[in-house]
Design an enzyme around this catalytic site. Structure first.
Site, short mmCIF file in Angstrom:
data_model
loop_
_atom_site.label_atom_id
_atom_site.label_comp_id
_atom_site.label_asym_id
_atom_site.label_seq_id
_atom_site.Cartn_x
_atom_site.Cartn_y
_atom_site.Cartn_z
N ASN A 7 0.83 -1.23 0.09
CA ASN A 7 -0.10 0.18 -0.06
C ASN A 7 1.03 1.28 -0.18
O ASN A 7 1.38 1.62 1.25
CB ASN A 7 -0.90 -0.06 1.31
CG ASN A 7 -1.90 1.09 1.25
OD1 ASN A 7 -1.74 2.03 0.30
ND2 ASN A 7 -2.76 1.30 2.05
N ARG A 91 -2.67 -1.85 -3.33
CA ARG A 91 -3.77 -1.38 -3.04
C ARG A 91 -3.80 -0.05 -4.21
O ARG A 91 -3.04 0.61 -3.95
CB ARG A 91 -3.92 -0.93 -1.62
CG ARG A 91 -5.35 0.06 -1.72
CD ARG A 91 -5.29 0.73 -0.05
NE ARG A 91 -6.37 1.41 0.00
CZ ARG A 91 -6.12 2.52 0.55
NH1 ARG A 91 -5.38 3.18 0.98
NH2 ARG A 91 -7.63 3.45 0.71
N HIS A 180 -13.44 2.28 0.19
CA HIS A 180 -13.13 1.12 1.18
C HIS A 180 -13.91 -0.06 0.54
O HIS A 180 -14.36 -0.99 1.28
CB HIS A 180 -13.95 1.54 2.45
CG HIS A 180 -13.53 2.75 3.24
ND1 HIS A 180 -14.47 3.55 3.99
CD2 HIS A 180 -12.13 3.14 3.42
CE1 HIS A 180 -13.68 4.43 4.76
NE2 HIS A 180 -12.25 4.22 4.34
N ILE A 209 -16.42 2.01 9.85
CA ILE A 209 -15.91 3.26 10.87
C ILE A 209 -14.57 3.05 11.44
O ILE A 209 -14.38 2.55 12.44
CB ILE A 209 -17.30 3.26 11.90
CG1 ILE A 209 -18.29 2.92 11.46
CG2 ILE A 209 -16.96 4.57 12.46
CD1 ILE A 209 -19.37 3.61 11.15
N GLY A 210 -13.82 3.79 10.65
CA GLY A 210 -12.45 3.86 11.19
C GLY A 210 -12.06 5.58 11.22
O GLY A 210 -13.04 6.45 11.33
N ASN A 211 -10.67 6.07 10.97
CA ASN A 211 -10.61 7.27 10.69
C ASN A 211 -11.12 7.80 9.52
O ASN A 211 -11.96 8.80 9.60
CB ASN A 211 -9.08 7.43 10.41
CG ASN A 211 -8.39 8.23 11.42
OD1 ASN A 211 -9.00 9.21 11.69
ND2 ASN A 211 -7.09 8.16 11.87
N ARG A 241 -12.54 14.91 8.52
CA ARG A 241 -13.56 15.24 7.16
C ARG A 241 -15.01 15.26 8.01
O ARG A 241 -15.53 14.60 8.70
CB ARG A 241 -13.61 13.87 6.24
CG ARG A 241 -12.24 13.65 5.55
CD ARG A 241 -12.50 12.86 4.54
NE ARG A 241 -11.26 12.12 4.04
CZ ARG A 241 -10.80 10.83 4.06
NH1 ARG A 241 -11.89 9.91 4.40
NH2 ARG A 241 -9.75 10.27 3.74
N ASP A 283 -9.19 11.34 17.05
CA ASP A 283 -9.20 9.90 17.57
C ASP A 283 -10.43 9.33 18.44
O ASP A 283 -10.47 10.25 19.66
CB ASP A 283 -7.70 9.59 18.40
CG ASP A 283 -7.65 8.28 18.58
OD1 ASP A 283 -6.30 7.63 18.01
OD2 ASP A 283 -8.36 7.73 19.40
N GLY A 331 -11.43 0.32 12.93
CA GLY A 331 -11.04 0.85 14.10
C GLY A 331 -11.99 1.06 15.03
O GLY A 331 -12.03 0.57 16.16
N GLY A 333 -15.48 0.84 14.65
CA GLY A 333 -16.50 -0.16 14.48
C GLY A 333 -16.07 -1.37 15.11
O GLY A 333 -17.28 -2.11 15.67
N GLU A 334 -15.08 -1.85 15.15
CA GLU A 334 -14.56 -3.22 15.90
C GLU A 334 -14.35 -2.93 17.16
O GLU A 334 -14.48 -3.99 18.04
CB GLU A 334 -13.37 -3.67 15.13
CG GLU A 334 -13.49 -4.46 13.75
CD GLU A 334 -12.05 -4.67 13.13
OE1 GLU A 334 -11.25 -4.99 13.95
OE2 GLU A 334 -11.89 -4.35 11.76
N ASN A 335 -14.03 -1.88 17.70
CA ASN A 335 -13.49 -1.76 18.95
C ASN A 335 -14.28 -0.87 20.04
O ASN A 335 -14.44 -0.70 21.11
CB ASN A 335 -12.33 -0.94 19.16
CG ASN A 335 -11.14 -1.78 18.35
OD1 ASN A 335 -11.08 -3.09 18.88
ND2 ASN A 335 -10.41 -1.43 17.42
N GLU A 385 -8.05 -5.85 4.71
CA GLU A 385 -8.14 -5.40 3.41
C GLU A 385 -6.66 -6.18 2.68
O GLU A 385 -6.78 -6.48 1.53
CB GLU A 385 -8.11 -3.86 3.32
CG GLU A 385 -9.40 -3.34 3.65
CD GLU A 385 -9.33 -1.81 3.90
OE1 GLU A 385 -9.62 -1.02 2.97
OE2 GLU A 385 -8.97 -1.57 5.17
P1 AMP Z 1 -8.70 2.69 11.52
O1 AMP Z 1 -8.76 4.03 10.48
O2 AMP Z 1 -9.71 1.68 10.98
O3 AMP Z 1 -7.40 2.34 11.68
O4 AMP Z 1 -9.28 3.43 12.80
C1 AMP Z 1 -8.86 4.30 13.56
C2 AMP Z 1 -9.81 4.77 14.72
O5 AMP Z 1 -10.31 3.58 15.51
C3 AMP Z 1 -9.23 5.79 15.64
O6 AMP Z 1 -10.29 6.91 15.73
C4 AMP Z 1 -8.95 5.08 16.79
O7 AMP Z 1 -9.39 5.78 17.93
C5 AMP Z 1 -10.23 4.28 16.61
N1 AMP Z 1 -10.11 2.91 17.72
C6 AMP Z 1 -9.18 2.01 17.77
N2 AMP Z 1 -9.28 1.36 18.95
C7 AMP Z 1 -10.28 1.73 19.63
C8 AMP Z 1 -10.96 1.25 20.68
N3 AMP Z 1 -10.41 0.38 21.58
N4 AMP Z 1 -11.94 2.13 21.04
C9 AMP Z 1 -12.54 3.33 20.72
N5 AMP Z 1 -12.23 3.47 19.29
C10 AMP Z 1 -10.96 2.93 18.74
#
Ligand code: AMP
Length: 403
Positions: A7, A91, A180, A209-211, A241, A283, A331, A333-335, A385
């Site tokens: 990537n 990618r 995505h 749902i990540g950054n 964004r 974050d 990030g 969505g999973e956590n 991915e």
């Molecule tokens: P990604 O772009 O998929 O790597 O996701 C990054 C985002 O995931 C950031 O906003 C992180 O704060 C969030 N994240 C990672 N771990 C956790 C967690 N345990 N609880 C809440 N948000 C998280």
């Protein structure tokens, strides 16, 4: 067969080396600060300690050369010789309308990716540098490209066209592409496999749902609509964004604040979203912590963020006339159990009944978080991915060898 996944960004390059016999990761790592003094290579060989090196890496060709040195190092490498790498998968963010699936790299493919520089000026040129750097270091090794947009090429024109003069679509391909796609495609297939149902039989919404963040409506196994648009700026509120807003705000703010096009673009992409509303961070972990300590702006940012996810779920359930499965990934969505709870609460009318205990569990595998008998199943599916890129590359190279 061993497949290297790359990537490439403008100043960074991430890599994973897969052994496709069991899809295990032999090593992964990243090169950061390419083109700057003191570039950093972080190499993580499976089962061995991480290695970090600082040196000057002025371009992508040197970056890939350094990756090869890492991978073949007798002490911390993963292979004895570069010739063990059978194929490389890249990618690529934008495949425009030219690519609706992954393809092997040919001269024609490279020309098409170049034509799309206008649509993804920050990404596609960097990906091309990655492809050329591999050609220079591993001549003759087949390469494949996997596009973030390809999965969404199945959208009907009612989803992908914007209600603006159609000449803009004809002349400049102004339309929704969505992003995505690799993740939405991967997690939807994983979810269907987990439920032991054919993907084609399920009405599904996947929330990456990540950054960056996007929701996709998947009907008959295909992307039917997605929240990101011609660029990744549209749709959900994200880390930095804005997501959806009234387009008239742009000229209004430019006029009032005397901003240039570049400045307003940067404001909406880099200084908005969670960061702007919370005034703390982009974050989710930091915003959630501040919210728990009573910070009102953090709470507002969190509530707005979740509210917008909920709105998209409602609109896509309407678009598909129903919903069977809702998937959270990436990030946040999973956590973030807090986000999933806030989103799912109040949409019980759709048939979603969250199981609070299951939702709160900290696990790394695919799982259901709704109560037994919930009409709509809500799943958490870890995205991967890189694995999908490795699988597509493996498949394409194998096909080309047998045909
Ligand atoms: P990604 O772009 O998929 O790597 O996701 C990054 C985002 O995931 C950031 O906003 C992180 O704060 C969030 N994240 C990672 N771990 C956790 C967690 N345990 N609880 C809440 N948000 C998280």
């Amino acid at each position: 067969m061993k497949v290297l996944v790359i990537n490439a960004g403008s100043s960074s390059l991430k890599y994973q080396l897969y052994d496709m016999t069991d899809e295990s990761v032999l090593a992964s790592g990243r090169v950061e600060r390419i083109g700057m003094d003191s570039s950093i290579v972080t190499h993580e060989p499976a089962g061995k300690p991480e290695v970090r090196q600082v040196s000057e890496i002025l371009d992508h060709v040197t970056a890939v050369k350094r990756v090869m040195e890492m991978l073949t190092n007798p002490e911390f490498g993963a292979i004895a010789h570069m010739s063990e790498i059978d194929a490389v998968g890249h990618r690529v963010v934008h495949g425009g309308e030219a690519f609706s699936s992954s393809v092997l790299v040919t001269l024609e493919v490279k020309l098409e990716i170049r034509k799309l520089f206008d649509l993804a000026p920050l990404h596609n040129p960097a990906h091309m540098m990655g492809i050329s750097a591999v050609e220079a270091n591993l001549p003759g090794v087949p390469q494949a490209v996997v596009f973030d947009t390809a999965f969404h090429q199945t959208m009907p024109n009612t989803s992908y066209l914007y209600p603006i003069p159609t000449v803009l679509y004809r002349r400049h391909q102004v339309r929704r592409y969505g992003f995505h796609g690799t993740s939405h495609s991967y997690v939807s297939a994983q979810a269907a496999a987990y439920l032991r149902k054919p993907l084609e039989s399920l009405k599904m919404i996947t929330c990456h749902i990540g950054n960056g963040a996007s929701c996709t409506a998947i009907l008959n196994g295909k992307s039917y609509d997605t929240s990101m648009g011609m660029t990744p700026l549209e749709g959900l509120m994200m880390g930095t964004r804005s997501g959806d807003l009234d387009p008239a705000i742009v000229p209004f703010v430019m006029n009032k604040e005397e901003l240039t096009l570049n400045e307003v673009n940067s404001m909406l992409n880099k200084h908005s979203g969670m960061l702007a509303v919370s005034g703390i961070s982009s974050d989710m972990r930091e915003v959630t912590e501040a919210m728990e300590e009573g910070d009102k702006n953090a709470k507002l940012a969190f509530d707005m963020y979740c509210y917008r996810v909920k709105k998209y779920i409602g609109s896509y359930a309407a678009a598909m006339n129903g919903l069977d499965v809702l998937v959270f990934t990436a990030g946040v969505g999973e956590n973030s159990a807090a986000l999933r709870k806030a989103v799912c609460e109040g949409i019980t009318f759709l048939g979603i009944e969250l199981d609070d205990k299951r939702n709160a569990e900290r696990r790394k595998d695919t799982r259901e978080i709704t109560v037994a008998g919930s009409k709509v199943k809500v799943l958490v599916v870890p995205t991967n991915e890189e694995l999908l890129i490795a699988r597509d590359t493996f498949r394409l190279v194998k096909q080309s060898r047998t045909s």
